[in-house]
Design a protein around this motif. Sequence first.
Motif, PDB file in Angstrom:
ATOM      1  N   THR A 166      28.918  41.380  39.023  1.00  0.00           N
ATOM      2  CA  THR A 166      28.682  41.545  39.748  1.00  0.00           C
ATOM      3  C   THR A 166      27.332  42.089  39.719  1.00  0.00           C
ATOM      4  O   THR A 166      27.952  43.108  39.622  1.00  0.00           O
ATOM      5  CB  THR A 166      29.873  41.762  41.184  1.00  0.00           C
ATOM      6  N   GLY A 167      26.260  41.464  40.400  1.00  0.00           N
ATOM      7  CA  GLY A 167      25.451  42.493  40.094  1.00  0.00           C
ATOM      8  C   GLY A 167      24.926  43.815  41.545  1.00  0.00           C
ATOM      9  O   GLY A 167      25.159  43.148  42.952  1.00  0.00           O
ATOM     10  N   SER A 168      24.025  44.931  41.371  1.00  0.00           N
ATOM     11  CA  SER A 168      23.596  45.299  43.007  1.00  0.00           C
ATOM     12  C   SER A 168      22.694  45.470  42.549  1.00  0.00           C
ATOM     13  O   SER A 168      21.801  45.150  41.833  1.00  0.00           O
ATOM     14  CB  SER A 168      24.446  46.872  43.294  1.00  0.00           C
ATOM     15  N   TRP A 169      21.364  45.851  44.302  1.00  0.00           N
ATOM     16  CA  TRP A 169      20.294  45.913  44.617  1.00  0.00           C
ATOM     17  C   TRP A 169      20.250  47.326  45.982  1.00  0.00           C
ATOM     18  O   TRP A 169      20.842  47.162  46.501  1.00  0.00           O
ATOM     19  CB  TRP A 169      19.996  44.697  45.097  1.00  0.00           C
ATOM     20  N   ARG A 170      19.383  47.609  45.695  1.00  0.00           N
ATOM     21  CA  ARG A 170      18.148  48.413  46.200  1.00  0.00           C
ATOM     22  C   ARG A 170      16.861  47.678  46.793  1.00  0.00           C
ATOM     23  O   ARG A 170      16.075  47.860  46.130  1.00  0.00           O
ATOM     24  CB  ARG A 170      18.333  50.067  46.503  1.00  0.00           C
ATOM     25  N   LEU A 171      16.705  47.759  48.796  1.00  0.00           N
ATOM     26  CA  LEU A 171      15.494  47.191  48.741  1.00  0.00           C
ATOM     27  C   LEU A 171      15.436  48.784  49.518  1.00  0.00           C
ATOM     28  O   LEU A 171      15.222  49.474  50.451  1.00  0.00           O
ATOM     29  CB  LEU A 171      15.223  45.917  49.644  1.00  0.00           C
ATOM     30  N   ASN A 172      13.603  48.607  49.273  1.00  0.00           N
ATOM     31  CA  ASN A 172      12.622  50.266  50.028  1.00  0.00           C
ATOM     32  C   ASN A 172      11.516  49.091  50.406  1.00  0.00           C
ATOM     33  O   ASN A 172      10.574  48.928  50.034  1.00  0.00           O
ATOM     34  CB  ASN A 172      12.672  51.255  49.085  1.00  0.00           C
ATOM     35  N   LEU A 173      11.539  49.106  51.927  1.00  0.00           N
ATOM     36  CA  LEU A 173      10.890  48.491  52.584  1.00  0.00           C
ATOM     37  C   LEU A 173       9.694  48.639  52.566  1.00  0.00           C
ATOM     38  O   LEU A 173       8.454  48.502  52.618  1.00  0.00           O
ATOM     39  CB  LEU A 173      11.532  47.997  53.851  1.00  0.00           C
ATOM     40  N   GLN A 174       9.513  50.188  52.622  1.00  0.00           N
ATOM     41  CA  GLN A 174       8.543  51.377  52.673  1.00  0.00           C
ATOM     42  C   GLN A 174       7.358  51.112  51.929  1.00  0.00           C
ATOM     43  O   GLN A 174       5.942  50.813  51.855  1.00  0.00           O
ATOM     44  CB  GLN A 174       8.617  52.607  52.572  1.00  0.00           C
ATOM     45  N   ASN A 175       7.413  50.516  50.718  1.00  0.00           N
ATOM     46  CA  ASN A 175       6.623  49.939  49.230  1.00  0.00           C
ATOM     47  C   ASN A 175       6.874  48.442  48.661  1.00  0.00           C
ATOM     48  O   ASN A 175       6.176  48.492  47.755  1.00  0.00           O
ATOM     49  CB  ASN A 175       6.759  51.539  48.535  1.00  0.00           C
ATOM     50  N   ASN A 176       7.987  48.229  49.256  1.00  0.00           N
ATOM     51  CA  ASN A 176       8.182  46.967  49.902  1.00  0.00           C
ATOM     52  C   ASN A 176       8.664  46.350  47.601  1.00  0.00           C
ATOM     53  O   ASN A 176       7.912  45.691  46.955  1.00  0.00           O
ATOM     54  CB  ASN A 176       7.107  45.874  49.226  1.00  0.00           C
ATOM     55  N   GLU A 177       9.667  47.036  47.491  1.00  0.00           N
ATOM     56  CA  GLU A 177      10.265  47.281  46.170  1.00  0.00           C
ATOM     57  C   GLU A 177      11.685  47.256  46.384  1.00  0.00           C
ATOM     58  O   GLU A 177      12.582  47.490  47.456  1.00  0.00           O
ATOM     59  CB  GLU A 177      10.291  48.538  45.231  1.00  0.00           C
ATOM     60  N   LEU A 178      12.351  46.624  44.685  1.00  0.00           N
ATOM     61  CA  LEU A 178      13.761  46.493  44.801  1.00  0.00           C
ATOM     62  C   LEU A 178      14.032  47.186  43.594  1.00  0.00           C
ATOM     63  O   LEU A 178      13.131  46.945  42.484  1.00  0.00           O
ATOM     64  CB  LEU A 178      13.922  44.372  44.673  1.00  0.00           C
TER      65      LEU A 178
ATOM     66  N   THR B 168      19.724  26.528  35.227  1.00  0.00           N
ATOM     67  CA  THR B 168      20.528  27.283  36.876  1.00  0.00           C
ATOM     68  C   THR B 168      21.994  27.662  37.202  1.00  0.00           C
ATOM     69  O   THR B 168      22.407  27.450  36.703  1.00  0.00           O
ATOM     70  CB  THR B 168      20.368  26.040  37.709  1.00  0.00           C
ATOM     71  N   ARG B 169      21.549  28.502  37.911  1.00  0.00           N
ATOM     72  CA  ARG B 169      22.664  29.397  38.111  1.00  0.00           C
ATOM     73  C   ARG B 169      23.088  29.328  40.181  1.00  0.00           C
ATOM     74  O   ARG B 169      22.307  29.242  40.202  1.00  0.00           O
ATOM     75  CB  ARG B 169      22.396  30.934  37.765  1.00  0.00           C
ATOM     76  N   TRP B 170      24.586  29.921  40.133  1.00  0.00           N
ATOM     77  CA  TRP B 170      24.800  29.887  41.406  1.00  0.00           C
ATOM     78  C   TRP B 170      24.995  31.464  41.725  1.00  0.00           C
ATOM     79  O   TRP B 170      26.071  31.832  40.757  1.00  0.00           O
ATOM     80  CB  TRP B 170      25.743  28.671  41.804  1.00  0.00           C
ATOM     81  N   VAL B 171      24.495  31.823  42.805  1.00  0.00           N
ATOM     82  CA  VAL B 171      25.051  33.067  43.004  1.00  0.00           C
ATOM     83  C   VAL B 171      25.641  33.362  44.485  1.00  0.00           C
ATOM     84  O   VAL B 171      25.217  32.385  45.424  1.00  0.00           O
ATOM     85  CB  VAL B 171      23.970  34.111  43.243  1.00  0.00           C
ATOM     86  N   HIS B 172      26.086  34.819  44.852  1.00  0.00           N
ATOM     87  CA  HIS B 172      26.501  35.082  46.309  1.00  0.00           C
ATOM     88  C   HIS B 172      26.491  36.143  46.454  1.00  0.00           C
ATOM     89  O   HIS B 172      26.906  37.376  45.779  1.00  0.00           O
ATOM     90  CB  HIS B 172      28.243  34.209  46.179  1.00  0.00           C
ATOM     91  N   GLU B 173      25.521  35.539  47.262  1.00  0.00           N
ATOM     92  CA  GLU B 173      24.867  37.326  47.872  1.00  0.00           C
ATOM     93  C   GLU B 173      25.500  37.838  48.992  1.00  0.00           C
ATOM     94  O   GLU B 173      25.358  37.131  50.094  1.00  0.00           O
ATOM     95  CB  GLU B 173      23.174  37.198  48.077  1.00  0.00           C
ATOM     96  N   LYS B 174      25.177  39.541  49.262  1.00  0.00           N
ATOM     97  CA  LYS B 174      25.743  40.058  50.602  1.00  0.00           C
ATOM     98  C   LYS B 174      24.632  41.031  50.981  1.00  0.00           C
ATOM     99  O   LYS B 174      24.230  41.349  49.521  1.00  0.00           O
ATOM    100  CB  LYS B 174      26.687  40.334  50.614  1.00  0.00           C
ATOM    101  N   ALA B 175      24.370  41.613  51.751  1.00  0.00           N
ATOM    102  CA  ALA B 175      23.356  42.532  52.419  1.00  0.00           C
ATOM    103  C   ALA B 175      23.882  42.778  53.543  1.00  0.00           C
ATOM    104  O   ALA B 175      24.413  42.749  54.353  1.00  0.00           O
ATOM    105  CB  ALA B 175      21.836  41.936  52.396  1.00  0.00           C
ATOM    106  N   GLU B 176      23.258  44.527  53.546  1.00  0.00           N
ATOM    107  CA  GLU B 176      23.697  45.746  54.687  1.00  0.00           C
ATOM    108  C   GLU B 176      22.560  45.956  55.082  1.00  0.00           C
ATOM    109  O   GLU B 176      21.529  46.997  53.950  1.00  0.00           O
ATOM    110  CB  GLU B 176      24.971  45.947  54.666  1.00  0.00           C
ATOM    111  N   LEU B 177      21.176  45.538  55.970  1.00  0.00           N
ATOM    112  CA  LEU B 177      19.644  46.267  56.322  1.00  0.00           C
ATOM    113  C   LEU B 177      20.530  47.966  56.731  1.00  0.00           C
ATOM    114  O   LEU B 177      21.413  47.864  57.737  1.00  0.00           O
ATOM    115  CB  LEU B 177      19.403  45.504  56.852  1.00  0.00           C
TER     116      LEU B 177
ATOM    117  N   VAL C 159      25.073  41.129  44.646  1.00  0.00           N
ATOM    118  CA  VAL C 159      25.200  39.386  44.219  1.00  0.00           C
ATOM    119  C   VAL C 159      26.353  38.907  42.979  1.00  0.00           C
ATOM    120  O   VAL C 159      26.092  40.263  41.929  1.00  0.00           O
ATOM    121  CB  VAL C 159      23.557  39.177  43.623  1.00  0.00           C
ATOM    122  N   GLN C 160      26.882  38.613  43.208  1.00  0.00           N
ATOM    123  CA  GLN C 160      27.356  37.688  42.436  1.00  0.00           C
ATOM    124  C   GLN C 160      27.704  36.551  41.572  1.00  0.00           C
ATOM    125  O   GLN C 160      26.552  35.526  42.358  1.00  0.00           O
ATOM    126  CB  GLN C 160      28.962  37.910  42.820  1.00  0.00           C
ATOM    127  N   ASP C 161      27.741  36.221  40.106  1.00  0.00           N
ATOM    128  CA  ASP C 161      27.186  35.407  39.858  1.00  0.00           C
ATOM    129  C   ASP C 161      28.804  34.201  39.658  1.00  0.00           C
ATOM    130  O   ASP C 161      29.724  34.582  38.839  1.00  0.00           O
ATOM    131  CB  ASP C 161      27.011  35.303  38.112  1.00  0.00           C
TER     132      ASP C 161
END
Length: 750
Positions: free
Chosen positions: A220-232, A292-301, A316-318
């Motif tokens: 299971t990985g994590s990600w952070r989105l900054n919409l001000q500069n459109n970066e992950l 091809t891989r399957w992932v399960h994604e969750k997010a809180e904005l 994101v979980q594989d």
Amino acid sequence: MDSVPSRLNAYEKSDFEGQELANIMDVEAFQSMMNDLYAVTKISFAIKDLKGNVLASAGWQDICTKFHRVNPQSFWNCLETDIQLTQGVARGEFRAFKCKNNMWDIVTPIIIGERHVGNLFSGQFFFDDEVVDRQVFVEQAEKYGFDKDAYLAALDRVPRWNRAVVMNLMHFYAKLSEMISKISYINLKLTKALSDQKLVEAQLRESHHDLLHAQEVAKTGSWRLNLQNNELTWSDETYKIFGLKKGTPLHYETFLGLVHPEDRETVDKAWKAALRGEIYDLEHRILAQGETRWVHEKAELEFDQNGLLIGGFGTVQDITEHKLNEQKLRRLNRALRAISNSNQVLMRATDEAAFLQQGCRIIVEDCGYTLVWIGFALDDEAKSVKPMAYAGFDQGYIDALKVTWADTERGQGPTGRAIRTGQPQICADMRTDPNFAIWRPLAVARGYSSCIALPLMSEGKAFGAINIYSRELNPFSDDEVKLLAELASDFSHGIMLLRMKAAAKHAEEAWRLSEERFSKAFNQSPVALSISRLSDGRFVDVNQTFLDLLEYNREEVIGCTAPELNVFANPHAQKEFFEIFSKEKSVRNVEVTFRTKSGKLIPTIVSVEKISINNQDHIITTFVDITRRKLAEGQLAKAKHEWEQTFDALPDMIAIMDKKHRILRVNKAMADRLGVKAEQCIGMPCFRCVHGTDVPPEVCPHSQTVADGKEHTVKLFDARLGDIAITTTPIRGDDGKPFASVHVVRNLKK
């Protein structure tokens, strides 16, 4: 940044006084983390509050759980040791101590603010450089009445640790205790001040790097989105899941480009809906370095005070392995269903062409394949394969094939090789298989990716093949190939049986025209056949399949009756069988169990027709051995029984409910807790049976699951059950829509 203690001191004492450790720390999360850590290190852990309650633990040694903590006297030694071991240990410090049962223990305190609320323990070990006095433990076994051999065997399983490892472990415990203090503080703060929620989330994110090892274990990985500069910004595990090198520049377009083309529109719509405040929680496919891989994604904005989006955080979980296992099980179940349905069609079939067409349709509908066609091998000069029936997505494909079973270019595909060899042949990837090159453009244009050809056999020779096409690459597992081969065998027998039925129907005319032709077909049939006089029931002819099935030789059968040979396993069934025939003058597809010469019982499907031979009435009987079908039915019944045993063995209280809140099934734990029999709950509304009310609770997770088709969990107090957590998970049909849910009730006090 201020330390946790200094910030906590800013709260009034009333905000913290009386709070138990179990109420301010996420026990389930730490239990899960400790389980993962123990799986990697094999080092035991426990978190206890000051009353000695074990809140979370992993890997306790048998010598402790099965001996020291079972006997009251030795258990008291454990309690005294815990009290002595934890006294006077300051924040950030640790202590190693040999308990009164002569095992080493380690402790470090859990301190929130200035208050000591619990302790983190490890232990039940020996140093690898110390000599264990085995006699001491022999004496302890005698003193406390332990089984000496079992006790000493448990002693031998106690781990030996290097002192340097123990020292490092002590430092780790101190850090882990501090981390527990921080996270527990954050949980407390969440309940006290919603206005400070962003600070807590930031603190959790800053601490997240300490749990990266857990991400790798859990895939299971994590990600952070900054919409001000459109970066992950991705964690290491997220890069690994998506098959990218760490540090690769990331934007939303980068992520969307990795999503499987067939899922890209769905994912993009879900993300845009999340930007409008909807929940982002979905499963989809990605392409990671061509795989091809399957992932399960969750997010809180995250939104600012004006409702403007400022960023987001997600996981994101594989789940590829889980999906593949699901698909494999689904295919096997569908193949079994196809076998059962094809046998049903065979029992009703009277026309070979219709049987072939229905068979193709069953495989497409029950197994979910894209295209199925059946071809017969012709004995013409070109050794052509003639398509006889098909079902599924074709668009002129079959007419353009021009397949042969000759050893030529057009005979190197799966169909030709299956007929030549008599063995199943698989094309795992039509885009790369050189033997499929001549048909590749036709297949790719229609979206086919792989196929399997299964020979139709009779008398050891292939007379045709069933061809099954899939849009997936290499979807045919070994278990599925075995089931599909069994299905092809049933088709072969069905075709032969229908041909024999047709031959029997015209037996009188065929006999007059060609006694030799009828005799050959009769004797070479893979279906057991017999001919007996109607007047006295004595056998006048049987084929070799009949003799092999019942273990007789020809001389033992001809001239005898079925009762004289005692071939009916049930005399009553024998009587009923002949009564039906005397009234109907024909019997079709009746299940009868026969007894062989050696006494073995064989289940069969029997059909009887009246025929005329030399102007004398006879009956011709066909016997189809259904032993394999019965075995498959038994295996399905066994699997159902094992599932029911597992369902009733689970300690959580579980119910399965339809969309109208009606209970379809409950496990033993649920029935016992409600004080009723399981069958008494069936059909009752869940809220009346579980909560004793006439309407669902205001926060009913099942209502939410029915509404949005997603899993939901709520925690509440129930007058009958106490503090509970209720989780509902949707059950989906073949159309992907939820038709029920699994309702799990867990007692939070246990």
